[in-house]
Scaffold this motif. Structure first.
Motif, PDB file in Angstrom:
ATOM      1  N   GLU A 187      -7.224   4.297   2.100  1.00 25.65           N
ATOM      2  CA  GLU A 187      -7.787   3.123   1.435  1.00 25.65           C
ATOM      3  C   GLU A 187      -8.846   3.539   0.413  1.00 25.65           C
ATOM      4  O   GLU A 187      -8.892   2.999  -0.697  1.00 25.65           O
ATOM      5  CB  GLU A 187      -8.392   2.189   2.479  1.00 25.65           C
ATOM      6  CG  GLU A 187      -8.914   0.873   1.924  1.00 25.65           C
ATOM      7  CD  GLU A 187      -9.477  -0.014   3.019  1.00 25.65           C
ATOM      8  OE1 GLU A 187      -9.191  -1.227   2.999  1.00 25.65           O
ATOM      9  OE2 GLU A 187     -10.198   0.506   3.904  1.00 25.65           O
ATOM     10  N   THR A 210      -9.120  -4.276   9.374  1.00 29.23           N
ATOM     11  CA  THR A 210      -7.966  -4.408   8.486  1.00 29.23           C
ATOM     12  C   THR A 210      -8.059  -3.361   7.393  1.00 29.23           C
ATOM     13  O   THR A 210      -9.117  -2.761   7.165  1.00 29.23           O
ATOM     14  CB  THR A 210      -7.925  -5.803   7.834  1.00 29.23           C
ATOM     15  OG1 THR A 210      -9.111  -5.987   7.049  1.00 29.23           O
ATOM     16  CG2 THR A 210      -7.804  -6.893   8.876  1.00 29.23           C
ATOM     17  N   ARG A 239      -6.678  -2.515   3.229  1.00 30.77           N
ATOM     18  CA  ARG A 239      -6.006  -2.952   2.008  1.00 30.77           C
ATOM     19  C   ARG A 239      -5.613  -1.679   1.252  1.00 30.77           C
ATOM     20  O   ARG A 239      -6.419  -1.083   0.543  1.00 30.77           O
ATOM     21  CB  ARG A 239      -6.941  -3.815   1.152  1.00 30.77           C
ATOM     22  CG  ARG A 239      -6.234  -4.427  -0.073  1.00 30.77           C
ATOM     23  CD  ARG A 239      -7.201  -5.275  -0.876  1.00 30.77           C
ATOM     24  NE  ARG A 239      -7.646  -6.452  -0.122  1.00 30.77           N
ATOM     25  CZ  ARG A 239      -6.961  -7.590  -0.057  1.00 30.77           C
ATOM     26  NH1 ARG A 239      -5.810  -7.706  -0.694  1.00 30.77           N
ATOM     27  NH2 ARG A 239      -7.447  -8.599   0.625  1.00 30.77           N
TER      28      ARG A 239
END
Length: 219
Positions: free
Chosen positions: A182, A210, A212
Motif C-alpha cells: 500500500e 483495511t 487500499r
C-alpha cells in the motif's frame, strides 16, 4: 503420453493461430485413442458405455470419468512407478484421496503459464505477489501448490513471497506485506485457495484494518 502427441498439445496451447475447434477435436480424439489403448481401467469404462475410438467422432462423445474413479483406480497411461508426478485430492469428502498420475508436467506447465499470462497478467510481465497456500515442499502432491509455485517463479517480482509458514498462514507477515504494498503504491497480487483468505479476513475484521492497494492489484 507419446512425445508426438505431447508436442501437438504444446503447439495447440501455445500457438493461438492453431487453436481452432477443428484442431481441438482432432487432438482430443487422438488423445482418446491413446488413452483407450494404454489405460486399461479407462478402456473398460469407455467400452461399458459403448464408446471406442472407432465409434466416437466428436470430443463431446468421449466419456467423462467421474471424479470418484480417481480414488479407486490408477488412471494413467504409464506405469505408476514411472510417473513424474502424482497429484492427490484433499480426501475431505470420503477420507480417500484421488490420484492423478503425470508422466510429464510439460503440458500442465505450458497450459498454466500460457493461460495465466493471458487471463491473470493481461499482458503484464511481472507483479509483486504473495501466495496464500503451502508451497511444494510442504505439499508435494498438491496440484495447486505446483500451480502457485509456477505463478510465483514465472510472474512474481523479486519482492514476491510465499506467505505460509509450513502449513499455516503467517498472518502478521501477510499484513506487513500488504502494508508495504500500500505504501509503495504499486500493483500487488494475492493468490491462494479460497479458504486461505478466511483467517486473514477474520484478523482484518477483528482489527478493523483495511487496505487500499494500487490500481492493477488483483486477487
Amino acid at each position: 503420453m507419446t512425445n508426438e502427441i505431447e508436442q501437438r498439445l504444446l503447439a495447440f496451447i501455445c500457438d493461438p493461430s492453431s487453436s481452432t475447434d477443428a484442431t481441438f477435436n482432432t487432438i482430443a480424439l487422438e488423445l482418446f485413442a491413446h488413452q483407450f489403448e494404454r489405460n486399461a481401467p479407462f478402456r473398460r469404462f469407455a467400452q461399458n458405455r459403448g464408446r471406442t475410438p472407432h465409434s466416437v467422432r466428436h470430443w463431446h462423445d468421449i466419456p467423462a470419468v467421474p471424479i470418484d474413479a480417481f480414488k479407486s483406480l490408477a488412471l494413467c497411461c504409464c506405469t505408476q512407478d514411472r510417473a513424474a508426478r502424482v497429484f492427490m485430492t484433499s480426501g475431505t469428502t470420503q477420507g480417500v484421496k484421488g490420484k492423478s498420475f503425470h508422466s510429464s508436467l510439460e503440458v500442465y506447465d505450458a497450459s498454466m503459464q500460457h493461460n495465466f499470462a493471458r487471463r491473470f497478467m493481461r499482458g503484464g510481465d511481472k507483479i509483486d505477489m504473495g501466495i496464500l497456500f503451502p508451497d511444494e515442499h510442504a505439499m508435494p502432491n498438491s496440484s495447486l501448490a505446483h500451480y502457485l509455485e509456477l505463478a510465483l517463479v514465472k510472474f512474481g517480482t523479486q519482492r514476491s513471497h510465499n506467505l505460509f509458514n509450513g502449513t499455516d498462514l503467517d498472518i502478521d507477515r501477510t499484513i506487513a506485506t500488504l502494508t508495504l504494498a500500500e505504501q509503495r503504491g504499486e500493483p500487488y497480487a494475492l493468490l491462494g485457495a479460497s479458504f486461505s483468505f478466511v483467517p486473514l479476513l477474520d484478523r482484518l475484521r477483528e482489527s478493523k484494518r483495511t487496505f487500499r492497494l494500487a490500481p492493477g492489484s488483483r486477487i
